[in-house]
Enzyme design. Sequence first.
Site, short mmCIF file in Angstrom:
data_model
loop_
_atom_site.label_atom_id
_atom_site.label_comp_id
_atom_site.label_asym_id
_atom_site.label_seq_id
_atom_site.Cartn_x
_atom_site.Cartn_y
_atom_site.Cartn_z
N LYS A 1 -15.40 -41.83 0.73
CA LYS A 1 -15.26 -41.78 -0.74
C LYS A 1 -14.71 -43.10 -1.28
O LYS A 1 -15.25 -43.67 -2.22
CB LYS A 1 -14.33 -40.61 -1.15
CG LYS A 1 -14.82 -39.25 -0.72
CD LYS A 1 -13.93 -38.12 -1.20
CE LYS A 1 -12.53 -38.15 -0.61
NZ LYS A 1 -12.48 -38.01 0.86
N ARG A 40 -8.78 -31.57 -5.83
CA ARG A 40 -8.72 -31.15 -4.43
C ARG A 40 -8.72 -29.63 -4.30
O ARG A 40 -8.74 -29.12 -3.20
CB ARG A 40 -7.43 -31.65 -3.76
CG ARG A 40 -7.36 -33.12 -3.33
CD ARG A 40 -8.20 -33.44 -2.14
NE ARG A 40 -7.58 -34.19 -1.07
CZ ARG A 40 -7.43 -35.51 -1.01
NH1 ARG A 40 -7.78 -36.28 -2.01
NH2 ARG A 40 -6.92 -36.07 0.07
N ARG A 49 -9.98 -46.11 11.32
CA ARG A 49 -9.77 -46.72 9.99
C ARG A 49 -8.57 -47.69 10.01
O ARG A 49 -7.53 -47.40 10.58
CB ARG A 49 -9.51 -45.63 8.94
CG ARG A 49 -9.15 -46.20 7.57
CD ARG A 49 -9.39 -45.25 6.44
NE ARG A 49 -8.55 -44.06 6.47
CZ ARG A 49 -8.63 -43.07 5.59
NH1 ARG A 49 -9.52 -43.13 4.61
NH2 ARG A 49 -7.84 -42.02 5.68
N ARG A 52 -3.11 -46.09 8.65
CA ARG A 52 -2.40 -45.20 7.72
C ARG A 52 -1.59 -44.18 8.52
O ARG A 52 -2.07 -43.63 9.50
CB ARG A 52 -3.42 -44.47 6.84
CG ARG A 52 -3.46 -45.02 5.41
CD ARG A 52 -4.58 -44.45 4.62
NE ARG A 52 -4.50 -42.99 4.44
CZ ARG A 52 -5.30 -42.30 3.65
NH1 ARG A 52 -6.27 -42.93 2.99
NH2 ARG A 52 -5.18 -41.00 3.54
N ARG A 66 -5.40 -32.04 7.69
CA ARG A 66 -6.11 -32.47 6.48
C ARG A 66 -7.52 -31.85 6.43
O ARG A 66 -8.00 -31.47 5.37
CB ARG A 66 -6.18 -34.00 6.43
CG ARG A 66 -4.83 -34.61 6.04
CD ARG A 66 -4.72 -36.06 6.45
NE ARG A 66 -5.62 -36.92 5.75
CZ ARG A 66 -6.02 -38.11 6.22
NH1 ARG A 66 -5.60 -38.55 7.38
NH2 ARG A 66 -6.83 -38.85 5.50
P1 ADP Z 1 -12.25 -41.51 2.38
O1 ADP Z 1 -11.89 -42.34 1.16
O2 ADP Z 1 -13.29 -40.48 2.08
O3 ADP Z 1 -11.06 -40.93 3.07
P2 ADP Z 1 -12.91 -44.10 3.58
O4 ADP Z 1 -13.78 -44.74 2.55
O5 ADP Z 1 -11.50 -44.59 3.68
O6 ADP Z 1 -12.95 -42.49 3.43
O7 ADP Z 1 -13.66 -44.27 4.99
C1 ADP Z 1 -13.08 -43.77 6.20
C2 ADP Z 1 -13.48 -44.68 7.37
O8 ADP Z 1 -14.88 -44.59 7.60
C3 ADP Z 1 -13.18 -46.17 7.14
O9 ADP Z 1 -12.79 -46.73 8.39
C4 ADP Z 1 -14.51 -46.74 6.67
O10 ADP Z 1 -14.63 -48.12 6.99
C5 ADP Z 1 -15.51 -45.88 7.45
N1 ADP Z 1 -16.76 -45.62 6.73
C6 ADP Z 1 -16.93 -45.31 5.40
N2 ADP Z 1 -18.23 -45.09 5.12
C7 ADP Z 1 -18.91 -45.23 6.29
C8 ADP Z 1 -20.29 -45.10 6.66
N3 ADP Z 1 -21.23 -44.77 5.77
N4 ADP Z 1 -20.63 -45.32 7.96
C9 ADP Z 1 -19.68 -45.64 8.88
N5 ADP Z 1 -18.37 -45.77 8.61
C10 ADP Z 1 -17.98 -45.57 7.32
P1 AMP Z 2 -6.41 -39.56 0.39
O1 AMP Z 2 -5.99 -41.00 0.24
O2 AMP Z 2 -7.37 -39.11 -0.68
O3 AMP Z 2 -6.89 -39.25 1.80
O4 AMP Z 2 -5.08 -38.70 0.15
C1 AMP Z 2 -3.96 -38.83 1.00
C2 AMP Z 2 -3.00 -37.68 0.76
O5 AMP Z 2 -2.51 -37.72 -0.59
C3 AMP Z 2 -3.58 -36.28 0.91
O6 AMP Z 2 -3.59 -35.84 2.27
C4 AMP Z 2 -2.63 -35.45 0.03
O7 AMP Z 2 -1.40 -35.21 0.69
C5 AMP Z 2 -2.36 -36.40 -1.13
N1 AMP Z 2 -3.34 -36.23 -2.23
C6 AMP Z 2 -4.27 -37.12 -2.66
N2 AMP Z 2 -4.97 -36.65 -3.70
C7 AMP Z 2 -4.46 -35.39 -3.94
C8 AMP Z 2 -4.77 -34.36 -4.88
N3 AMP Z 2 -5.76 -34.50 -5.79
N4 AMP Z 2 -4.05 -33.22 -4.81
C9 AMP Z 2 -3.05 -33.06 -3.93
N5 AMP Z 2 -2.71 -33.98 -3.01
C10 AMP Z 2 -3.40 -35.15 -3.01
#
Ligand code: ADP
Ligand code: AMP
Length: 211
Positions: free
Chosen positions: A13, A88, A122, A154, A165
Amino acid sequence: MKIVFLGPPGAGKGTQAVNISKRYGIAHIATGDMLREHVRKGTELGKIAKGYMESGGLVPDDVIVGMIVQKLAEPECEKGCLFDGFPRNIKQAEALSEKVRIDAAVNIDVADDIIIDRLSGRRVCKDCGAVYHISNLGKDAKTCANCGGELIIRSDDNAETVKNRLKVYHEQTSPLIEYYKKQNVLVNVDGSKSVDEVFEEICSKVDKAIS
Ligand code: ADP
Ligand code: AMP
């Protein structure tokens, strides 16, 4: 224009939101990033959120909705926004629907086994938040290509928290797919493809949805 990104943690995302918000000229609102900033600064909101985030649970709805309402009043949201990681759960979606009309809810669909690989590899920049995956980084890469900041893992990307999660996602967030489907704004995208392919699929389907 208002777009919501749905999908499990690690679906891509944030990666897509950076490019998609630029493409449509709208603000990128990532609740996870906003919360991490509060935790880093040690604000009252950050102190409330910290424990929930560390365990992989959801931060209480009133805290999140309050944060979003404040954000929506800022000038950067005038042209529209892309909500990344919000809503969420159904309560949050209902609160959002009282404030804005959603044009498209993009569901980035990725299976759990791929998620585990993406999250365990990541790396994020401590300073600008840019997201990387170890498979695309040089062997000794420790700095961000954008800003030179330190790349870190992270704290919630550990195996135990990821498991929780994903559980929270399946129980509380995935019902939003049906919620937005009923409102005729759902756009399904295959998130297992490459970053560029996913970007193209989102653009063509969103263009169609808003035309
Ligand atoms: P989210 O915001 O949904 O938690 P991220 O954008 O942080 O996900 O992506 C999670 C991990 O997957 C990161 O290490 C990113 O570089 C990798 N990633 C994202 N999109 C793709 C894809 N289409 N193919 C392979 N790896 C990806
Ligand atoms: P994310 O960066 O989207 O993976 O979010 C990291 C963490 O932040 C999640 O595991 C939740 O603990 C909190 N969080 C992010 N967005 C929300 C939301 N819309 N509602 C509740 N908790 C959230």
